[in-house]
Design a protein around this motif. Structure first.
Motif, PDB file in Angstrom:
ATOM      1  N   ILE A   5       3.044 -41.417 -23.969  1.00 41.48           N
ATOM      2  CA  ILE A   5       2.460 -41.616 -22.644  1.00 41.48           C
ATOM      3  C   ILE A   5       1.585 -42.862 -22.626  1.00 41.48           C
ATOM      4  O   ILE A   5       1.602 -43.634 -21.654  1.00 41.48           O
ATOM      5  CB  ILE A   5       1.661 -40.368 -22.215  1.00 41.48           C
ATOM      6  N   ILE A   6       0.822 -43.098 -23.672  1.00 41.97           N
ATOM      7  CA  ILE A   6      -0.038 -44.288 -23.730  1.00 41.97           C
ATOM      8  C   ILE A   6       0.807 -45.561 -23.809  1.00 41.97           C
ATOM      9  O   ILE A   6       0.477 -46.575 -23.181  1.00 41.97           O
ATOM     10  CB  ILE A   6      -1.019 -44.168 -24.909  1.00 41.97           C
ATOM     11  N   ALA A   9       2.124 -46.153 -20.367  1.00 42.46           N
ATOM     12  CA  ALA A   9       1.043 -46.681 -19.527  1.00 42.46           C
ATOM     13  C   ALA A   9       0.803 -48.157 -19.826  1.00 42.46           C
ATOM     14  O   ALA A   9       0.568 -48.951 -18.908  1.00 42.46           O
ATOM     15  CB  ALA A   9      -0.229 -45.875 -19.739  1.00 42.46           C
ATOM     16  N   HIS A  37      -0.514 -46.010 -10.943  1.00 41.40           N
ATOM     17  CA  HIS A  37       0.261 -45.000 -11.672  1.00 41.40           C
ATOM     18  C   HIS A  37       0.028 -45.098 -13.176  1.00 41.40           C
ATOM     19  O   HIS A  37       0.023 -44.076 -13.871  1.00 41.40           O
ATOM     20  CB  HIS A  37       1.743 -45.127 -11.353  1.00 41.40           C
ATOM     21  N   ALA A  38      -0.189 -46.295 -13.675  1.00 44.30           N
ATOM     22  CA  ALA A  38      -0.520 -46.451 -15.091  1.00 44.30           C
ATOM     23  C   ALA A  38      -1.866 -45.799 -15.402  1.00 44.30           C
ATOM     24  O   ALA A  38      -2.032 -45.153 -16.447  1.00 44.30           O
ATOM     25  CB  ALA A  38      -0.543 -47.929 -15.471  1.00 44.30           C
ATOM     26  N   HIS A  40      -3.100 -43.272 -13.775  1.00 40.94           N
ATOM     27  CA  HIS A  40      -2.862 -41.824 -13.727  1.00 40.94           C
ATOM     28  C   HIS A  40      -2.329 -41.321 -15.067  1.00 40.94           C
ATOM     29  O   HIS A  40      -2.778 -40.278 -15.567  1.00 40.94           O
ATOM     30  CB  HIS A  40      -1.864 -41.478 -12.630  1.00 40.94           C
ATOM     31  N   LEU A  41      -1.375 -42.037 -15.627  1.00 43.83           N
ATOM     32  CA  LEU A  41      -0.836 -41.640 -16.928  1.00 43.83           C
ATOM     33  C   LEU A  41      -1.899 -41.713 -18.017  1.00 43.83           C
ATOM     34  O   LEU A  41      -1.957 -40.856 -18.904  1.00 43.83           O
ATOM     35  CB  LEU A  41       0.353 -42.518 -17.298  1.00 43.83           C
ATOM     36  N   LEU A  42      -2.736 -42.736 -17.952  1.00 45.24           N
ATOM     37  CA  LEU A  42      -3.793 -42.876 -18.954  1.00 45.24           C
ATOM     38  C   LEU A  42      -4.803 -41.739 -18.848  1.00 45.24           C
ATOM     39  O   LEU A  42      -5.246 -41.189 -19.862  1.00 45.24           O
ATOM     40  CB  LEU A  42      -4.471 -44.226 -18.801  1.00 45.24           C
TER      41      LEU A  42
END
Length: 112
Positions: A5-6, A9, A37-38, A40-42
């Motif tokens: 996920i990182i 991101a 959105h990046a 949010h993922l972070l």
């Protein structure tokens, strides 16, 4: 899972930076949307994926999923959707009045 996920991101931040440095107004708006959105993922990765159940107190489970990052992300998604919609309407109005979406040409534009 957090590592993947990182990395995703990071790729999204790279793409968003590329789009934000563009001269096209629509690309800049898409870059801001991708950047949110990046983030949010972070936030989701920082909240962690550890936990076995929902945060309801019982004797069976000892670790719980943290609900605060999920609430923050949900709020941020709604706000970023509204801001992106506003930016798109603003870009449409700018294009309708100036017949261009090039930011370098818009810099010297004077309203008549």
């Amino acid at each position: 899972m957090e590592t993947v996920i990182i990395i995703v991101a990071g790729v999204l931040v790279t793409v968003a930076t590329y789009l934000l440095l563009s001269k096209n107004l629509i690309r800049v708006i898409l870059g801001t949307a991708i950047l949110t959105h990046a983030v949010h993922l972070l936030l989701m990765a920082m909240g962690g994926f550890k936990g076995e159940s929902v945060p309801i107190i019982s004797d069976k489970h000892t670790t719980y999923v943290d609900a605060l990052p999920q609430a923050l992300i949900l709020t941020s998604i709604v706000i970023s959707f509204a801001v992106t919609a506003f930016f798109l309407v603003l870009a449409y109005q700018v294009y309708k009045r100036t017949n261009t979406d090039d930011l370098s040409k818009l810099r010297g534009y004077r309203h008549e």
